[in-house]
Design a protein around this motif. Structure first.
Motif, short mmCIF file in Angstrom:
data_model
loop_
_atom_site.label_atom_id
_atom_site.label_comp_id
_atom_site.label_asym_id
_atom_site.label_seq_id
_atom_site.Cartn_x
_atom_site.Cartn_y
_atom_site.Cartn_z
N VAL A 1 46.55 24.54 44.00
CA VAL A 1 46.93 25.90 42.85
C VAL A 1 46.12 26.85 43.34
N THR A 2 47.05 28.05 43.42
CA THR A 2 46.41 29.40 43.42
C THR A 2 46.90 30.19 42.49
N TRP A 3 46.13 31.00 41.97
CA TRP A 3 46.23 31.84 40.77
C TRP A 3 46.06 33.21 41.26
N TYR A 4 47.01 34.09 41.12
CA TYR A 4 47.07 35.70 41.55
C TYR A 4 46.78 36.44 40.19
N ALA A 5 45.62 36.86 39.75
CA ALA A 5 45.60 37.88 38.72
C ALA A 5 46.07 39.39 39.42
N ARG A 6 46.99 39.96 38.78
CA ARG A 6 47.46 41.43 39.48
C ARG A 6 47.29 42.25 38.03
N THR A 7 47.20 43.72 38.54
CA THR A 7 47.33 44.40 37.84
C THR A 7 48.63 45.08 37.20
N PRO A 8 48.76 45.81 36.20
CA PRO A 8 50.15 46.20 35.77
C PRO A 8 51.05 46.84 36.79
N GLY A 9 50.30 47.32 37.88
CA GLY A 9 51.08 48.07 39.36
C GLY A 9 51.38 46.96 40.09
N GLY A 10 50.98 45.63 39.97
CA GLY A 10 51.51 44.39 40.67
C GLY A 10 50.42 44.29 41.81
N ILE A 11 49.43 45.10 41.80
CA ILE A 11 48.24 44.75 43.05
C ILE A 11 47.49 43.68 42.51
N ILE A 12 47.24 42.91 43.64
CA ILE A 12 46.25 41.55 43.39
C ILE A 12 44.89 42.04 43.13
N ARG A 13 44.17 41.75 41.94
CA ARG A 13 42.87 41.96 41.68
C ARG A 13 41.82 40.83 41.89
N GLU A 14 42.47 39.76 41.65
CA GLU A 14 41.68 38.36 41.75
C GLU A 14 42.66 37.30 42.27
N GLN A 15 42.04 36.45 43.18
CA GLN A 15 42.68 35.24 43.66
C GLN A 15 41.77 34.13 43.50
N VAL A 16 42.15 33.00 42.80
CA VAL A 16 41.40 31.86 42.45
C VAL A 16 42.40 30.95 43.11
N ARG A 17 41.52 29.77 43.97
CA ARG A 17 42.30 28.75 44.61
C ARG A 17 41.49 27.42 43.99
N SER A 18 42.14 26.51 43.64
CA SER A 18 41.71 25.16 43.00
C SER A 18 42.64 24.13 43.82
N PRO A 19 41.95 22.83 43.86
CA PRO A 19 42.62 21.51 44.45
C PRO A 19 43.46 20.85 43.56
N ARG A 20 43.27 21.03 42.13
CA ARG A 20 43.77 20.48 41.07
C ARG A 20 43.74 21.15 39.87
N ALA A 21 44.82 21.03 39.04
CA ALA A 21 44.88 21.69 37.59
C ALA A 21 45.49 20.89 36.55
N THR A 22 45.06 20.84 35.42
CA THR A 22 45.51 19.99 34.28
C THR A 22 45.88 20.88 33.08
#
Length: 372
Positions: A191-212
């Motif tokens: 799993v990869t989570w991309y938190a973006r600003t309203p303009g579409g710019i990635i401000r935070e990236q989170v990687r995880s082997p598993r999500a429930t």
């Protein structure tokens, strides 16, 4: 006699046997050659996964071979048609059949009947074997040829495993390599989570082997968070993201048309329509599940130009080339129409059936103009 398409049982069985043997020979040759070439490019990736060896290479071959067989069966029927008809023409067997009073359609009738049986077998093969091979192979490739999640193991169809999940939650993006299970029991891996600003710019990236499922949101296990602005990496104990992503939405978004049977895909289309989603691409593929196998029925008709005309006239080779060109033109037009239907350029029904009906008329016209 002209209205009896099978005037001789012996002749029908003779031509059908010739045709079937050549179809199988050409299909086996194509699958073996293409599988060998495919293994040359994939073996390195398979063996790169820890613990993989010869057994995994054979497993890959067992999953890839049905895909190649389904894809190249119509080509095999086309080549087998040309080989069969050219051989009959060179041996003056077509001349003998014409001298006995058979029309061009009666000469082709055993081949058309055999092609119809091949089409029916192809449809069943696609539904029972190819869709399951597609699901399993995609899940395995998404796991980089490592172990497939336990919840996905078991059934030959990879028991609900789906790959390459991509979802949006407002401005944010959630992607996963594989999905296993259903409802609140869904398990996402890679799993990869991309938190973006309203303009579409990635401000935070989170990687995880598993999500429930965390009701609401999705709990990331052992996440690694990277703050883009500060270039800082953090490892929180747990993290919940995507609170607006429900299991029902994820299941709807992660449908893979190539990994579902004809009837399952129909149910998925109904679910998409109920949710107000565009179904053009899925419906085009749904119709193509019928028109695709039927393409084998066209090949004897398109290749029939090689059967008629005297072999000693010196035009037999040219006739065979024309038959091959007609057959390959059908595949080009069919793929182009399906692509147009996938993004809404054509209505789905037209995208799937127009090439078949067009070349059915072309083949019949060529046959009548050149012989009848």
């Amino acid at each position: 006699m002209q209205l009896d398409f099978f005037p001789s049982r012996t002749l029908t069985l003779y031509l059908a046997k010739l045709f079937v043997v050549r179809i199988l020979a050409v299909l086996v040759m194509l699958v073996l050659v293409l599988l060998a070439l495919d293994l040359l490019s994939e073996t390195g990736d398979i063996l790169a996964a820890p613990g993989n060896g010869q057994a995994e290479i054979l497993q890959y071959a067992s999953l890839r071979a049905p895909q190649l067989a389904a894809r190249f069966l119509p080509y095999s029927v086309l080549l087998a048609t040309l080989i069969t008809l050219v051989t009959l023409n060179q041996n003056s067997e077509v001349v003998a059949m014409k001298a006995a009073g058979l029309s061009a359609h009666q000469v082709l009738a055993p081949l058309l009947l055999t092609a119809a049986v091949v089409s029916a077998v192809s449809f069943g093969f696609n539904e029972r074997i190819v869709t399951r091979a597609n699901a399993t192979l995609k899940a395995w490739q998404a796991a980089e040829y490592g172990p497939i999640p336990e919840a996905a193991a078991g059934d030959g169809a990879a028991a609900g495993v789906r790959s390459n999940i991509y979802l949006t939650d407002g401005d944010h993006i959630l992607s996963a390599a594989t999905l296993a299970g259903a409802g609140e029991q869904i398990v996402l891996t890679g799993v990869t989570w991309y938190a973006r600003t309203p303009g579409g710019i990635i401000r935070e990236q989170v990687r995880s082997p598993r999500a429930t499922f965390a009701a609401p949101g999705w709990r990331l296990e052992n996440p690694v968070k990277f703050d883009v602005a500060g270039a800082v990496t953090d490892r929180p104990a747990a993290m919940v993201v995507g609170e607006n992503l429900s299991p029902a939405r994820i299941m709807l978004q992660s449908i893979d048309a190539d990994a579902q049977s004809f009837w399952e895909l129909g149910e998925s289309i109904d679910a998409y329509e109920a949710a107000g989603r565009n179904t053009d691409e899925m419906r085009a593929k749904w119709w193509h599940r019928l028109s695709g196998p039927l393409s084998a029925l066209l090949m004897p008709l398109l290749g029939s130009v090689a059967a008629f005309g005297l072999a000693r006239s010196g035009q037999l080779f040219v006739r065979a080339i024309i038959g091959m060109a007609l057959g390959f033109a059908y595949f080009v037009v069919d793929n182009a129409a399906l692509a147009m239907g996938s993004f809404g350029g054509y209505p789905p029904f037209l995208a799937a059936w127009a090439p078949f009906l067009l070349f059915l008329l072309v083949g019949e016209t060529v046959l009548i103009r050149t012989e009848e």
